[in-house]
Write a protein that holds these residues in place. Structure first.
Motif, PDB file in Angstrom:
ATOM      1  N   TYR A 144       0.846  -1.199   0.000  1.00  0.00           N
ATOM      2  CA  TYR A 144       0.000   0.000   0.000  1.00  0.00           C
ATOM      3  C   TYR A 144       0.878   1.245   0.000  1.00  0.00           C
ATOM      4  O   TYR A 144       1.936   1.253   0.628  1.00  0.00           O
ATOM      5  N   PHE A 146       0.405   5.288   1.006  1.00  0.00           N
ATOM      6  CA  PHE A 146      -0.435   6.356   1.564  1.00  0.00           C
ATOM      7  C   PHE A 146       0.308   7.678   1.459  1.00  0.00           C
ATOM      8  O   PHE A 146       1.520   7.718   1.670  1.00  0.00           O
ATOM      9  N   PRO A 174      -4.211  10.251   5.337  1.00  0.00           N
ATOM     10  CA  PRO A 174      -4.548   8.822   5.410  1.00  0.00           C
ATOM     11  C   PRO A 174      -5.608   8.589   6.495  1.00  0.00           C
ATOM     12  O   PRO A 174      -5.578   9.243   7.535  1.00  0.00           O
ATOM     13  N   THR A 178      -7.722   2.799   8.969  1.00  0.00           N
ATOM     14  CA  THR A 178      -7.180   1.927   7.924  1.00  0.00           C
ATOM     15  C   THR A 178      -5.690   1.695   8.151  1.00  0.00           C
ATOM     16  O   THR A 178      -5.191   0.564   8.062  1.00  0.00           O
ATOM     17  N   LEU A 190      -9.083  -2.013  -0.469  1.00  0.00           N
ATOM     18  CA  LEU A 190      -9.577  -0.710  -0.031  1.00  0.00           C
ATOM     19  C   LEU A 190     -10.115   0.125  -1.176  1.00  0.00           C
ATOM     20  O   LEU A 190      -9.571   0.103  -2.278  1.00  0.00           O
ATOM     21  N   GLU A 195      -8.972   4.825   2.080  1.00  0.00           N
ATOM     22  CA  GLU A 195      -7.532   5.083   2.183  1.00  0.00           C
ATOM     23  C   GLU A 195      -7.210   6.498   2.664  1.00  0.00           C
ATOM     24  O   GLU A 195      -6.353   6.691   3.508  1.00  0.00           O
ATOM     25  N   HIS A 196      -7.863   7.488   2.053  1.00  0.00           N
ATOM     26  CA  HIS A 196      -7.533   8.884   2.368  1.00  0.00           C
ATOM     27  C   HIS A 196      -8.791   9.705   2.530  1.00  0.00           C
ATOM     28  O   HIS A 196      -9.813   9.404   1.916  1.00  0.00           O
TER      29      HIS A 196
END
Lengths: 325, 325
Positions: A144, A146, A174, A178, A190, A195-196
């Motif tokens: 991932y 971020f 972020p 999560t 996701l 995520e954000h």
């Protein structure tokens, strides 16, 4: 001591100034000149300021040209132009167009007998290194990326373009729940919203319709529609006091399982008080690597994935083995 | 699909088994044989098991030999022995002796026309990459390495050697207050005691003098005297239930200031449920890089600092540019 590596800077916005400051921190690098399309007397640099058209006069005075123009407006043209004349380093960051840009730069640099490192900085750049490193070591892993908490220039510009908006900044953040899950070793699928999230600080024009601005932001496709967004209206004074910095950061994290069923996790994290100064520092270190690899005979286009990390350091391989390994 | 890269494993302890599991997760790698000084029928591997003396018969059947012996007892002799015959990867981790070991391996590998990557794994190895990367980009920065929470084999062995100790394990733990300070951007000068503390779980022999054991541990020079150490006496059952795992991890963190006075921080962190399996995965990825660089004509000794990160990946440079940059 060896002769310093002679650096040129093409383009003198935030990133160009960041590169100048980074070069000043490196005794083995020396800024020879700044190249600009603006009237040279508008540029406040300690180095010589030269119109871009005269860059060819500097072919034997500069070892590496660091390209600091924008990826959308400047680099597609300036990249090949400079790659034909100089070794170059740039931060081209339009991910989808990187393969095509690579080919164009590769052809120009080969023609000129030069080496060009494209798409460096922290993402693409250091985060790309982390993604490739982690996924190579943990092939079963899920990786991932971020971003934030930090200012997204693209999203800020998108908000500033709306009618009734005088000034605006957008922070990407972020989602903490999560992040916590992933650091605990979970590997969820996701959505962008998970995520954000996004926070906008907006200075409205006098008499502007705030509800209309907020709605226009939150429903903007490609930028905000897929995220939870908070909009705060603030005064110009508050904007000037608290929202003119350029902090950023983020992290790349991979969790994978090795053969015996054990979870293994690697994370690379950046926390930056000033994004262009840090990016400038990455570009300066990369210029060192480009100089050395070109002296070894390498030409064409390359990326951070093609460069031994030791080449970024001013120290010799033997010193690095002794002190850093 | 290309032919898989043919891997040999020399030494079949925890690390050798970790490498075998890692190779099994990589379709582009294939385990050809395990080489051992023990009677081959004592080795439970799915691959062919061969006495070390017969390794020369495998020179054209193995592309890269991964050396999994101990740095103190095996590698000083086995490293040069194998480097003369095969491309090799090893995890030699006696930091002070790395320069000397590098020279020995370099000579042997050059003689044999082979390439040997020494001292890889996570520290030295990935943490070395992080130290060099971060200090190259932030030349004013201060870099710290913390280990743990995890099992230190060296310290565990030192405790097990004490009279009256039947079984023991030692966990190294970063001091949380120090870590918090550093993540906040402070750059203190630290004593070993401020960086880490140590926790020992000891199974005493029946009738052993516990006070004497505790004192002997806490005052042991080089291992414990400079640290705060806690000693817990536990039963064999508790030891077997809770303390036979091999978790480890740690992080490298650099905070530096760029020219405008902004603090910039980079951190690389690992959280490992099983240390030898993760180290084995690093060695396997490095074998891929060694194979490729040797095919390009590189010989002698090298380290992770000399290897482009892209070479660790099974994917092509063009694929990596498209998907990972």
């Amino acid at each position: 001591m060896r002769e310093p590596i002679r650096i040129g800077i093409a383009g003198y916005g935030n990133l160009g100034r960041g590169v100048e400051k980074a070069v000043a921190q490196c005794p083995d690098l020396e800024l020879t000149a700044v190249f600009t399309r603006r009237p040279p007397d508008q540029i406040q640099s300690r180095a010589q300021v030269v119109p871009v058209e005269k860059s060819k006069d500097y072919r034997d005075k500069i070892d590496v040209m660091i390209l600091c123009g924008s990826s959308s407006n400047d680099l597609p043209e300036q990249g090949p132009f400079f790659a034909a004349q100089f070794n170059t380093v740039d931060s081209f960051d339009l991910h989808a167009r990187i393969p095509e840009y690579f080919e164009e730069i590769d052809a120009a640099a080969r023609d000129g007998g030069n080496l060009s490192l494209i798409s460096t900085g922290w993402d693409p750049g250091l985060f790309s290194l982390a993604r490739v490193l982690f996924s190579s070591i943990l092939p079963t892993g899920k990786t991932y990326t971020f971003w934030g908490e930090g200012v997204s220039q693209g999203h800020s510009v998108a908000v500033r373009r709306l009618p009734g908006v005088k000034q605006a900044v957008q922070y990407t953040v972020p989602v903490p729940e999560t992040v916590e899950k992933i650091r605990q070793g979970e590997t969820p699928v996701l959505t962008p919203r998970e995520e954000h999230f996004r926070i906008c600080y907006v200075v409205p024009e006098p008499g502007a319709d705030r509800d209309a601005i907020e709605k226009a932001i939150k429903t903007m496709p490609g930028y905000f529609a897929d995220y939870d967004t908070t909009v705060h209206f603030i005064t110009e004074e508050e904007f000037a006091a608290n929202h003119t910095g350029m902090p950023h950061g983020g992290f790349v994290i991979t969790t994978g399982t090795t053969g015996g069923g054990y979870r293994q996790q690697a994370e690379f994290r950046l926390k930056l008080e000033n994004n262009p100064e840090f990016t400038g520092s990455v570009l300066a270190a990369c210029a060192r690597a480009v100089y050395r690899l070109h002296r070894e005979g390498k030409t064409g286009a390359c990326t951070v994935l093609d460069i031994p990390i030791g080449y970024l350091s001013p120290e010799s391989p033997a010193e690095l083995r002794k002190k850093m390994l």
